[in-house]
Motif scaffolding. Structure first.
Motif, PDB file in Angstrom:
ATOM      1  N   MET A 208     -18.827  12.697 -36.589  1.00 15.59           N
ATOM      2  CA  MET A 208     -18.827  11.523 -35.740  1.00 15.59           C
ATOM      3  C   MET A 208     -17.643  11.579 -34.782  1.00 15.59           C
ATOM      4  SD  MET A 208     -19.040   7.551 -36.880  1.00 15.59           S
ATOM      5  CE  MET A 208     -20.652   7.122 -36.296  1.00 15.59           C
ATOM      6  N   ALA A 209     -17.825  11.095 -33.575  1.00 10.57           N
ATOM      7  CA  ALA A 209     -16.776  11.107 -32.554  1.00 10.57           C
ATOM      8  C   ALA A 209     -15.626  10.191 -32.950  1.00 10.57           C
ATOM      9  CB  ALA A 209     -17.351  10.663 -31.219  1.00 10.57           C
ATOM     10  N   LYS A 210     -14.443  10.598 -32.582  1.00 12.38           N
ATOM     11  CA  LYS A 210     -13.257   9.780 -32.822  1.00 12.38           C
ATOM     12  C   LYS A 210     -12.603   9.466 -31.490  1.00 12.38           C
ATOM     13  CE  LYS A 210     -12.627  10.795 -37.501  1.00 12.38           C
ATOM     14  NZ  LYS A 210     -11.706  11.138 -38.538  1.00 12.38           N
ATOM     15  N   PHE A 211     -11.822   8.398 -31.511  1.00 17.43           N
ATOM     16  CA  PHE A 211     -11.185   7.907 -30.306  1.00 17.43           C
ATOM     17  C   PHE A 211      -9.706   7.643 -30.550  1.00 17.43           C
ATOM     18  CE2 PHE A 211     -15.592   6.685 -30.349  1.00 17.43           C
ATOM     19  CZ  PHE A 211     -16.019   7.013 -29.080  1.00 17.43           C
ATOM     20  N   LEU A 212      -8.922   7.793 -29.501  1.00 14.43           N
ATOM     21  CA  LEU A 212      -7.537   7.367 -29.514  1.00 14.43           C
ATOM     22  C   LEU A 212      -7.518   5.954 -28.943  1.00 14.43           C
ATOM     23  CD1 LEU A 212      -4.469   7.708 -29.753  1.00 14.43           C
ATOM     24  CD2 LEU A 212      -4.520   8.712 -27.451  1.00 14.43           C
ATOM     25  N   TYR A 213      -7.102   4.998 -29.750  1.00 15.04           N
ATOM     26  CA  TYR A 213      -6.979   3.598 -29.340  1.00 15.04           C
ATOM     27  C   TYR A 213      -5.516   3.310 -28.983  1.00 15.04           C
ATOM     28  CZ  TYR A 213     -11.502   2.240 -31.445  1.00 15.04           C
ATOM     29  OH  TYR A 213     -12.829   2.102 -31.769  1.00 15.04           O
ATOM     30  N   ILE A 214      -5.311   2.611 -27.868  1.00 12.18           N
ATOM     31  CA  ILE A 214      -3.995   2.105 -27.487  1.00 12.18           C
ATOM     32  C   ILE A 214      -4.108   0.580 -27.569  1.00 12.18           C
ATOM     33  CG2 ILE A 214      -2.159   2.111 -25.759  1.00 12.18           C
ATOM     34  CD1 ILE A 214      -2.984   4.938 -26.750  1.00 12.18           C
TER      35      ILE A 214
ATOM     36  N   TRP B 275       0.104  -0.209 -30.838  1.00 13.79           N
ATOM     37  CA  TRP B 275      -0.328   0.716 -31.892  1.00 13.79           C
ATOM     38  C   TRP B 275      -1.136   1.830 -31.245  1.00 13.79           C
ATOM     39  CZ3 TRP B 275       0.558   0.004 -37.181  1.00 13.79           C
ATOM     40  CH2 TRP B 275       1.088  -1.236 -37.558  1.00 13.79           C
ATOM     41  N   ASN B 276      -0.882   3.068 -31.623  1.00 13.32           N
ATOM     42  CA  ASN B 276      -1.680   4.226 -31.209  1.00 13.32           C
ATOM     43  C   ASN B 276      -2.399   4.726 -32.456  1.00 13.32           C
ATOM     44  OD1 ASN B 276      -0.618   4.179 -28.540  1.00 13.32           O
ATOM     45  ND2 ASN B 276       1.215   5.155 -29.314  1.00 13.32           N
ATOM     46  N   VAL B 277      -3.733   4.655 -32.421  1.00 16.44           N
ATOM     47  CA  VAL B 277      -4.526   4.902 -33.620  1.00 16.44           C
ATOM     48  C   VAL B 277      -5.690   5.828 -33.296  1.00 16.44           C
ATOM     49  CG1 VAL B 277      -5.885   3.818 -35.447  1.00 16.44           C
ATOM     50  CG2 VAL B 277      -3.983   2.568 -34.424  1.00 16.44           C
TER      51      VAL B 277
ATOM     52  N   ILE C 158      -8.160  -5.022 -30.232  1.00 17.19           N
ATOM     53  CA  ILE C 158      -8.807  -3.742 -30.517  1.00 17.19           C
ATOM     54  C   ILE C 158     -10.069  -3.598 -29.684  1.00 17.19           C
ATOM     55  CG2 ILE C 158     -10.065  -2.440 -32.288  1.00 17.19           C
ATOM     56  CD1 ILE C 158      -7.931  -3.470 -34.301  1.00 17.19           C
ATOM     57  N   VAL C 159     -10.846  -4.674 -29.589  1.00 19.50           N
ATOM     58  CA  VAL C 159     -12.073  -4.636 -28.794  1.00 19.50           C
ATOM     59  C   VAL C 159     -11.751  -4.355 -27.326  1.00 19.50           C
ATOM     60  CG1 VAL C 159     -13.986  -6.063 -27.939  1.00 19.50           C
ATOM     61  CG2 VAL C 159     -13.374  -6.123 -30.359  1.00 19.50           C
ATOM     62  N   LYS C 160     -10.635  -4.899 -26.829  1.00 21.34           N
ATOM     63  CA  LYS C 160     -10.255  -4.738 -25.427  1.00 21.34           C
ATOM     64  C   LYS C 160      -9.390  -3.497 -25.173  1.00 21.34           C
ATOM     65  CE  LYS C 160      -8.485  -8.864 -25.218  1.00 21.34           C
ATOM     66  NZ  LYS C 160      -7.812 -10.091 -24.732  1.00 21.34           N
ATOM     67  N   ALA C 161      -9.025  -2.791 -26.227  1.00 21.57           N
ATOM     68  CA  ALA C 161      -8.072  -1.678 -26.106  1.00 21.57           C
ATOM     69  C   ALA C 161      -8.620  -0.528 -25.267  1.00 21.57           C
ATOM     70  CB  ALA C 161      -7.721  -1.152 -27.500  1.00 21.57           C
ATOM     71  N   ASP C 162      -7.695   0.140 -24.579  1.00 21.01           N
ATOM     72  CA  ASP C 162      -8.052   1.411 -23.953  1.00 21.01           C
ATOM     73  C   ASP C 162      -8.348   2.382 -25.068  1.00 21.01           C
ATOM     74  OD1 ASP C 162      -7.607   0.526 -21.346  1.00 21.01           O
ATOM     75  OD2 ASP C 162      -5.487   1.091 -21.414  1.00 21.01           O
ATOM     76  N   ARG C 163      -9.401   3.175 -24.896  1.00 17.56           N
ATOM     77  CA  ARG C 163      -9.745   4.184 -25.894  1.00 17.56           C
ATOM     78  C   ARG C 163     -10.202   5.441 -25.175  1.00 17.56           C
ATOM     79  NH1 ARG C 163     -13.857   0.602 -28.897  1.00 17.56           N
ATOM     80  NH2 ARG C 163     -12.540  -0.880 -27.879  1.00 17.56           N
ATOM     81  N   PHE C 164      -9.867   6.538 -25.774  1.00 17.80           N
ATOM     82  CA  PHE C 164     -10.139   7.843 -25.183  1.00 17.80           C
ATOM     83  C   PHE C 164     -10.845   8.711 -26.211  1.00 17.80           C
ATOM     84  CE2 PHE C 164      -6.339   5.954 -23.432  1.00 17.80           C
ATOM     85  CZ  PHE C 164      -6.595   5.989 -22.071  1.00 17.80           C
ATOM     86  N   ALA C 165     -11.973   9.275 -25.832  1.00 19.89           N
ATOM     87  CA  ALA C 165     -12.727  10.159 -26.730  1.00 19.89           C
ATOM     88  C   ALA C 165     -11.922  11.431 -26.977  1.00 19.89           C
ATOM     89  CB  ALA C 165     -14.082  10.494 -26.126  1.00 19.89           C
TER      90      ALA C 165
ATOM     91  N   ASP D  33     -12.233  17.244 -33.929  1.00 15.72           N
ATOM     92  CA  ASP D  33     -12.406  16.400 -35.098  1.00 15.72           C
ATOM     93  C   ASP D  33     -11.067  16.336 -35.816  1.00 15.72           C
ATOM     94  OD1 ASP D  33     -13.556  14.820 -37.049  1.00 15.72           O
ATOM     95  OD2 ASP D  33     -14.246  16.539 -38.224  1.00 15.72           O
ATOM     96  N   VAL D  34     -10.406  15.204 -35.724  1.00 18.62           N
ATOM     97  CA  VAL D  34      -9.092  15.028 -36.343  1.00 18.62           C
ATOM     98  C   VAL D  34      -9.155  13.879 -37.331  1.00 18.62           C
ATOM     99  CG1 VAL D  34      -7.782  16.007 -34.431  1.00 18.62           C
ATOM    100  CG2 VAL D  34      -8.375  13.589 -34.413  1.00 18.62           C
ATOM    101  N   GLU D  35      -8.163  13.817 -38.200  1.00 19.32           N
ATOM    102  CA  GLU D  35      -8.114  12.784 -39.227  1.00 19.32           C
ATOM    103  C   GLU D  35      -7.819  11.424 -38.614  1.00 19.32           C
ATOM    104  OE1 GLU D  35      -5.413  11.757 -43.144  1.00 19.32           O
ATOM    105  OE2 GLU D  35      -5.513  13.805 -42.413  1.00 19.32           O
ATOM    106  N   SER D  36      -8.483  10.399 -39.112  1.00 20.88           N
ATOM    107  CA  SER D  36      -8.203   9.032 -38.678  1.00 20.88           C
ATOM    108  C   SER D  36      -6.855   8.608 -39.231  1.00 20.88           C
ATOM    109  CB  SER D  36      -9.277   8.074 -39.188  1.00 20.88           C
ATOM    110  OG  SER D  36     -10.517   8.377 -38.624  1.00 20.88           O
ATOM    111  N   GLU D  37      -6.016   8.040 -38.364  1.00 18.62           N
ATOM    112  CA  GLU D  37      -4.697   7.613 -38.800  1.00 18.62           C
ATOM    113  C   GLU D  37      -3.998   6.824 -37.704  1.00 18.62           C
ATOM    114  OE1 GLU D  37      -1.758  10.749 -39.253  1.00 18.62           O
ATOM    115  OE2 GLU D  37      -2.838  11.990 -37.832  1.00 18.62           O
ATOM    116  N   VAL D  38      -2.998   6.063 -38.105  1.00 19.87           N
ATOM    117  CA  VAL D  38      -2.078   5.467 -37.147  1.00 19.87           C
ATOM    118  C   VAL D  38      -1.097   6.570 -36.779  1.00 19.87           C
ATOM    119  CG1 VAL D  38      -0.245   3.773 -36.809  1.00 19.87           C
ATOM    120  CG2 VAL D  38      -2.308   3.141 -38.088  1.00 19.87           C
ATOM    121  N   ILE D  39      -1.055   6.934 -35.511  1.00 16.29           N
ATOM    122  CA  ILE D  39      -0.168   8.036 -35.137  1.00 16.29           C
ATOM    123  C   ILE D  39       1.176   7.550 -34.632  1.00 16.29           C
ATOM    124  CG2 ILE D  39      -1.965   9.745 -34.767  1.00 16.29           C
ATOM    125  CD1 ILE D  39      -1.805   9.173 -31.790  1.00 16.29           C
TER     126      ILE D  39
END
Length: 78
Positions: free
Chosen positions: A1-7, A23-25, A56-63, A67-73
């Motif tokens: 499944m695709a993951k995203f970088l959330y700001i 938060w960068n997640v 979170i709904v309004k956050a910038d997100r980048f595909a 495939d990387v681990e989900s985490e707060v970076i």
């Protein structure tokens, strides 16, 4: 499944903070992003979680291409 970088903006009101932070997640979706933040946060700002969900709904997100681990970076909270 695709993951995203959330700001994600995270406003925290006075007296805990005057501004909040960012938060960068890496997450698959909004729910996972919220779960990761609340896990790391340890409930410290639980009274701000209603706003956090909206942010979170309004956050910038980048595909992400890999495939990387989900985490707060990273997080920056004042």
């Amino acid at each position: 499944m695709a993951k995203f970088l959330y700001i994600v903006d995270h406003f925290v009101g006075f007296p805990q903070s005057e501004y909040g932070g960012v938060w960068n997640v890496i997450a698959e979706n909004d729910d996972e992003c919220f779960d990761l933040i609340s896990e790391v946060d340890n409930g410290d700002y639980e009274d701000c979680y209603v706003n956090l969900r909206n942010n979170i709904v309004k956050a910038d997100r980048f595909a992400l291409a890999d495939d990387v681990e989900s985490e707060v970076i990273d997080r920056f909270l004042t």
